[in-house]
Scaffold this active site. Sequence first.
Site, PDB file in Angstrom:
ATOM      1  N   SER A 114       5.777  -2.648  -5.682  1.00 27.16           N
ATOM      2  CA  SER A 114       4.967  -1.573  -6.275  1.00 27.16           C
ATOM      3  C   SER A 114       5.731  -0.754  -7.301  1.00 27.16           C
ATOM      4  CB  SER A 114       4.377  -0.673  -5.189  1.00 27.16           C
ATOM      5  OG  SER A 114       5.317   0.267  -4.737  1.00 27.16           O
ATOM      6  N   SER A 115       7.030  -0.993  -7.424  1.00 23.32           N
ATOM      7  CA  SER A 115       7.754  -0.318  -8.505  1.00 23.32           C
ATOM      8  C   SER A 115       7.278  -0.837  -9.866  1.00 23.32           C
ATOM      9  CB  SER A 115       9.261  -0.504  -8.342  1.00 23.32           C
ATOM     10  OG  SER A 115       9.579  -1.874  -8.273  1.00 23.32           O
ATOM     11  N   THR A 127       7.162  -4.253   0.273  1.00 24.15           N
ATOM     12  CA  THR A 127       8.216  -4.815   1.121  1.00 24.15           C
ATOM     13  C   THR A 127       7.670  -5.449   2.387  1.00 24.15           C
ATOM     14  OG1 THR A 127       9.846  -3.241   0.305  1.00 24.15           O
ATOM     15  CG2 THR A 127      10.284  -4.176   2.459  1.00 24.15           C
ATOM     16  N   THR A 164       5.921   0.888  -0.854  1.00 22.95           N
ATOM     17  CA  THR A 164       6.094   2.329  -0.625  1.00 22.95           C
ATOM     18  C   THR A 164       6.495   3.094  -1.889  1.00 22.95           C
ATOM     19  OG1 THR A 164       8.405   2.009   0.009  1.00 22.95           O
ATOM     20  CG2 THR A 164       6.780   2.001   1.782  1.00 22.95           C
ATOM     21  N   ASP A 165       7.154   2.396  -2.834  1.00 22.50           N
ATOM     22  CA  ASP A 165       7.706   3.125  -3.984  1.00 22.50           C
ATOM     23  C   ASP A 165       6.632   3.926  -4.727  1.00 22.50           C
ATOM     24  OD1 ASP A 165      10.260   2.306  -3.453  1.00 22.50           O
ATOM     25  OD2 ASP A 165      10.266   0.668  -4.911  1.00 22.50           O
TER      26      ASP A 165
HETATM   27  N1  ASN Z   1      10.065  -1.717  -3.632  1.00 27.14           N
HETATM   28  C1  ASN Z   1       9.138  -1.782  -2.534  1.00 27.14           C
HETATM   29  C2  ASN Z   1       7.728  -1.571  -3.079  1.00 27.14           C
HETATM   30  O1  ASN Z   1       7.391  -0.461  -3.404  1.00 27.14           O
HETATM   31  C3  ASN Z   1       9.488  -0.739  -1.499  1.00 27.14           C
HETATM   32  C4  ASN Z   1       8.730  -0.854  -0.213  1.00 27.14           C
HETATM   33  O2  ASN Z   1       7.612  -1.295  -0.140  1.00 27.14           O
HETATM   34  N2  ASN Z   1       9.307  -0.375   0.876  1.00 27.14           N
HETATM   35  O3  ASN Z   1       6.991  -2.507  -3.236  1.00 27.14           O
END
Ligand code: ASN
Length: 342
Positions: free
Chosen positions: A67-68, A18, A101-102
């Site tokens: 990253s999902s 993100t 973060t995922d």
């Molecule tokens: N969906 C995003 C990821 O993991 C979430 C994030 O980075 N806050 O790439």
Amino acid sequence: MTSDPDHRRVLIIATGGTIGMRPGFAGLAPAGDFAARAEHALNQLPEARRQVLPARRFVEYDDPIDSSSARPAQWYRIAGDIRHHLEQDANLDGVVVIHGTDTLAWCGASLAWQLSALPCPVVMTGAQRPLEAPGSDGPDNLEQALMAAALPQLQGVLVAFGGELLDARFARKWHTADNLAFATPNAEPLGVWRTQWQLKDGGRCRQPHRAPLGAASLPCSPAGTKVVRLTLWPGIEAWQARALLQGADGAVLEAWGSGNLPEDAALAQALREAIEAGTAIVVISQCPLGATHLANYATGRALAATGVIDGSDMTPEAAFTRLHWLLASGYHGDTLRQNFHP
Ligand code: ASN
């Protein structure tokens, strides 16, 4: 490289997430030009904070991802890139990995197993909101990760996020939206940010309860390695476990409490059959805090008797990535078991 007074030098590897996303018609999506955008964000910091940042250079993936969508191959790619750049540039003092973060905790744990013998810290970070979003946590996280990566007393793989410095082997994504997005339920934070890092206990990582394997460059076959996650639920039946374990090289079994299995001979038999067929099964607890104690209950002893490996207080992320890495590196059977429990 930008320059800094103390000549600390940090490499930033931007893989997506993100922090580097831009809003589009279909929602937030990965975007490029991260280095320029990150430098722009760092330039907005007050002068005194900018001046103490380490010198840095960027390696930007040309296929940044949410990253999902990360697969284990991504963890091996990132570790390979870190090794490559450290070999090419002996003057690097640290590495920052920009990640979504995922699945950041998964990647962080995998990197910790893969890069156990590095001379400098690897610090993972990202953000809950894109760099340019109002009130974004991205610039602060980037600053804090850079400052951690430049600290000579740190080593290992760390997570710098929301003002906390965590050991990546114990980290979990803990909140979907808060700036403090990660936690290490079974370990204290290594440091907190108060205009600079205040390290607890000198920033020493908790000793691994499993000695890391030294060989960082073992041959990997990530694509051919199949590890599954088997979480018990009330009423699970043997055929359901069997279907999931079918053809798996490894499995992380998330059992009840201190490591208990339902009193179900058919379910225990399904596990035993999978282990006899060569599937390595690591048991951990579904509880986020505490460790397994398989000898406590008759149901735990029945589970231990199937031949599972006791994962103790490992997180699902740590157990899964360690198992995946060992299997992908050619460990199996007794050798895998011995290296999981040195
Ligand atoms: N969906 C995003 C990821 O993991 C979430 C994030 O980075 N806050 O790439």
